[in-house]
Design a protein around this motif. Structure first.
Motif, short mmCIF file in Angstrom:
data_model
loop_
_atom_site.label_atom_id
_atom_site.label_comp_id
_atom_site.label_asym_id
_atom_site.label_seq_id
_atom_site.Cartn_x
_atom_site.Cartn_y
_atom_site.Cartn_z
N UNK A 150 0.83 -1.21 0.00
CA UNK A 150 0.00 0.00 0.00
C UNK A 150 0.86 1.25 0.00
N UNK A 151 1.94 1.26 0.77
CA UNK A 151 2.87 2.38 0.78
C UNK A 151 3.46 2.60 -0.61
N UNK A 152 3.91 1.55 -1.25
CA UNK A 152 4.49 1.66 -2.59
C UNK A 152 3.46 2.15 -3.60
N UNK A 153 2.25 1.58 -3.55
CA UNK A 153 1.19 2.01 -4.47
C UNK A 153 0.92 3.50 -4.30
N UNK A 154 0.83 3.96 -3.05
CA UNK A 154 0.58 5.37 -2.81
C UNK A 154 1.68 6.25 -3.37
N UNK A 155 2.91 5.84 -3.17
CA UNK A 155 4.05 6.61 -3.69
C UNK A 155 4.03 6.64 -5.22
N UNK A 156 3.79 5.49 -5.83
CA UNK A 156 3.78 5.42 -7.30
C UNK A 156 2.65 6.27 -7.88
N UNK A 157 1.46 6.15 -7.31
CA UNK A 157 0.33 6.94 -7.81
C UNK A 157 0.55 8.44 -7.60
N UNK A 158 1.20 8.80 -6.49
CA UNK A 158 1.45 10.21 -6.21
C UNK A 158 2.51 10.82 -7.11
N UNK A 159 3.37 10.00 -7.68
CA UNK A 159 4.49 10.52 -8.48
C UNK A 159 4.36 10.24 -9.97
N UNK A 160 3.30 9.58 -10.40
CA UNK A 160 3.23 9.15 -11.81
C UNK A 160 3.24 10.29 -12.81
#
Length: 184
Positions: A150-160
């Motif tokens: 979930x942490x990784x998904x949040x980071x990826x979606x926030x930086x895409x």
């Protein structure tokens, strides 16, 4: 894809999956299902018959990457340093998720976890890495693989949409891992 399907249904599935992979790579998780159908030369009902939900399509497109991440987790399980092994695997998940548009959306927990085969496979594969890191005292005992994904998904979606999403995502992940306080 069930083996008992007719040859034309198997061909349609393979063609839809190939086109979907290209569309998701180009447009991310919001790739147009209608465009996928047109490019694959099938009707939108055929796409929906093979992939009843967008998540089902994203999971199918991401399957090879997920299998590679699972294999990587298994390969890292025997390393001496549990923290280093877990962080190496999480770095791989982050890198794959940044580079493979749509993968973060496939990993997101927006429904029942048992319905998310991508995340379930990663959780199962990474559980030994997590247990080892916790046993080594490198990770709080109550942290789960689900928390980390979930942490990784949040980071990826926030930086895409960042000009350099890989660098930004890596920086934010390092910040999460090391914390906010300066190291003394």
């Amino acid at each position: 894809m069930p083996e008992h399907q007719r040859a034309d249904a198997r061909r349609n599935y393979a063609r839809i999956l190939a086109v979907a992979g290209e569309e998701v790579a180009a447009h991310g998780a919001d790739a147009s299902l209608e465009q996928i159908a047109r490019t694959a030369g099938v009707g939108s009902a055929t796409v929906r018959r093979h992939f009843p939900t967008r998540r089902a399509l994203l999971e199918a497109v991401s399957r090879e990457r997920i299998e590679a991440l699972c294999a990587r987790a298994h390969a890292l399980t025997g390393q001496d340093d549990g923290r280093t092994a877990l962080l190496a695997w999480l770095d791989d998940v982050l890198a794959y998720s940044v580079s493979a548009r749509g993968l973060a959306a496939a990993l997101a927990y927006d429904g029942p976890v048992h319905e998310n085969s991508c995340s379930a496979a990663l959780e199962e594969a990474a559980e030994p890495l997590l247990r080892r890191a916790a046993r080594d005292g490198a990770l709080a005992a109550d942290i789960t693989v689900s928390d980390l994904i979930t942490l990784i998904v949040g980071i990826v979606l926030a930086t895409e949409h960042h000009p350099d999403p890989a660098t930004r995502a890596s920086r934010l992940f390092r910040l999460a891992v090391t914390g906010l306080s300066p190291q003394s």
